[in-house]
Design a protein around this motif. Structure first.
Motif, PDB file in Angstrom:
ATOM      1  N   ILE A  24     -16.150 -81.306  24.572  1.00  0.00           N
ATOM      2  CA  ILE A  24     -15.587 -81.054  23.241  1.00  0.00           C
ATOM      3  C   ILE A  24     -16.688 -80.642  22.275  1.00  0.00           C
ATOM      4  O   ILE A  24     -16.535 -79.686  21.516  1.00  0.00           O
ATOM      5  CB  ILE A  24     -14.843 -82.307  22.721  1.00  0.00           C
ATOM      6  N   CYS A  66      -7.351 -74.597  26.538  1.00  0.00           N
ATOM      7  CA  CYS A  66      -6.857 -75.963  26.387  1.00  0.00           C
ATOM      8  C   CYS A  66      -5.532 -75.846  25.634  1.00  0.00           C
ATOM      9  O   CYS A  66      -5.501 -75.870  24.412  1.00  0.00           O
ATOM     10  CB  CYS A  66      -7.894 -76.772  25.607  1.00  0.00           C
ATOM     11  N   VAL A  73      -1.008 -77.532  21.710  1.00  0.00           N
ATOM     12  CA  VAL A  73      -1.977 -77.805  20.644  1.00  0.00           C
ATOM     13  C   VAL A  73      -1.549 -77.196  19.310  1.00  0.00           C
ATOM     14  O   VAL A  73      -1.756 -77.801  18.258  1.00  0.00           O
ATOM     15  CB  VAL A  73      -3.417 -77.360  21.015  1.00  0.00           C
ATOM     16  N   LEU A  94      -9.500 -74.381  20.622  1.00  0.00           N
ATOM     17  CA  LEU A  94      -8.967 -75.019  21.829  1.00  0.00           C
ATOM     18  C   LEU A  94      -8.230 -74.022  22.719  1.00  0.00           C
ATOM     19  O   LEU A  94      -8.375 -74.042  23.940  1.00  0.00           O
ATOM     20  CB  LEU A  94      -8.051 -76.194  21.457  1.00  0.00           C
ATOM     21  N   LEU A 148      -6.695 -81.453  26.278  1.00  0.00           N
ATOM     22  CA  LEU A 148      -7.730 -81.914  25.349  1.00  0.00           C
ATOM     23  C   LEU A 148      -8.192 -83.323  25.713  1.00  0.00           C
ATOM     24  O   LEU A 148      -9.382 -83.600  25.744  1.00  0.00           O
ATOM     25  CB  LEU A 148      -7.200 -81.887  23.913  1.00  0.00           C
TER      26      LEU A 148
END
Length: 142
Positions: A116, A102, A78, A97, A108
């Motif tokens: 989310i 994540c 990410v 995140l 994601l």
């Protein structure tokens, strides 16, 4: 009594799970209050391009159902993916995140829209930033 603050996506999610016609006065009152709250909240015009994200019927669907990414993009970390964008909102997105554990884009993409929207430190502006970044990298239509 303690006050609780919910954003429109949470209210829509709750409303989608309430019966359309309730047997009880409390159920009718709850539905009425939630519907009035939703109608009083006005989303900005920029979020209308992602109406599917805010649709309460899609809240239990994973993000990958709506945006198809090449495998090379899904395997990016990410911080590597969002790090290429210059807007400071992406620093918040990366931190939020990673705080959710994540680590990669495919993590994601496996999250539901509700997950989310419930991620700490991600508001509407961050949601839009994520969706716009993913849209830029999605697979082209044949």
């Amino acid at each position: 009594m303690a006050k609780i603050s919910l954003d429109v996506s949470h209210l829509q999610y709750i409303l989608a799970h309430l019966p359309v016609v309730s047997d009880t006065a409390i159920g009718k009152q709850a539905r009425n209050i939630i519907e009035k709250s939703i109608s009083s909240i006005h989303r900005s015009n920029e979020s209308q391009e992602f109406d599917w994200f805010y649709d309460p019927h899609n809240q239990d669907e994973p993000l990958k159902k709506f945006i198809k990414l090449p495998m090379s993009v899904q395997l990016l970390h990410v911080s590597e993916f969002f790090g290429e964008f210059s807007d400071p909102v992406y620093i918040r997105v990366i931190n939020a995140l990673e705080g959710r554990n994540c680590q990669y884009i495919h993590h994601l993409m496996a999250l539901t829209i509700f997950q989310i929207s419930c991620t700490r430190r991600l508001g509407d502006r961050s949601h839009l930033a994520i969706l716009r970044a993913l849209e830029q990298k999605k697979e082209p239509l044949c």
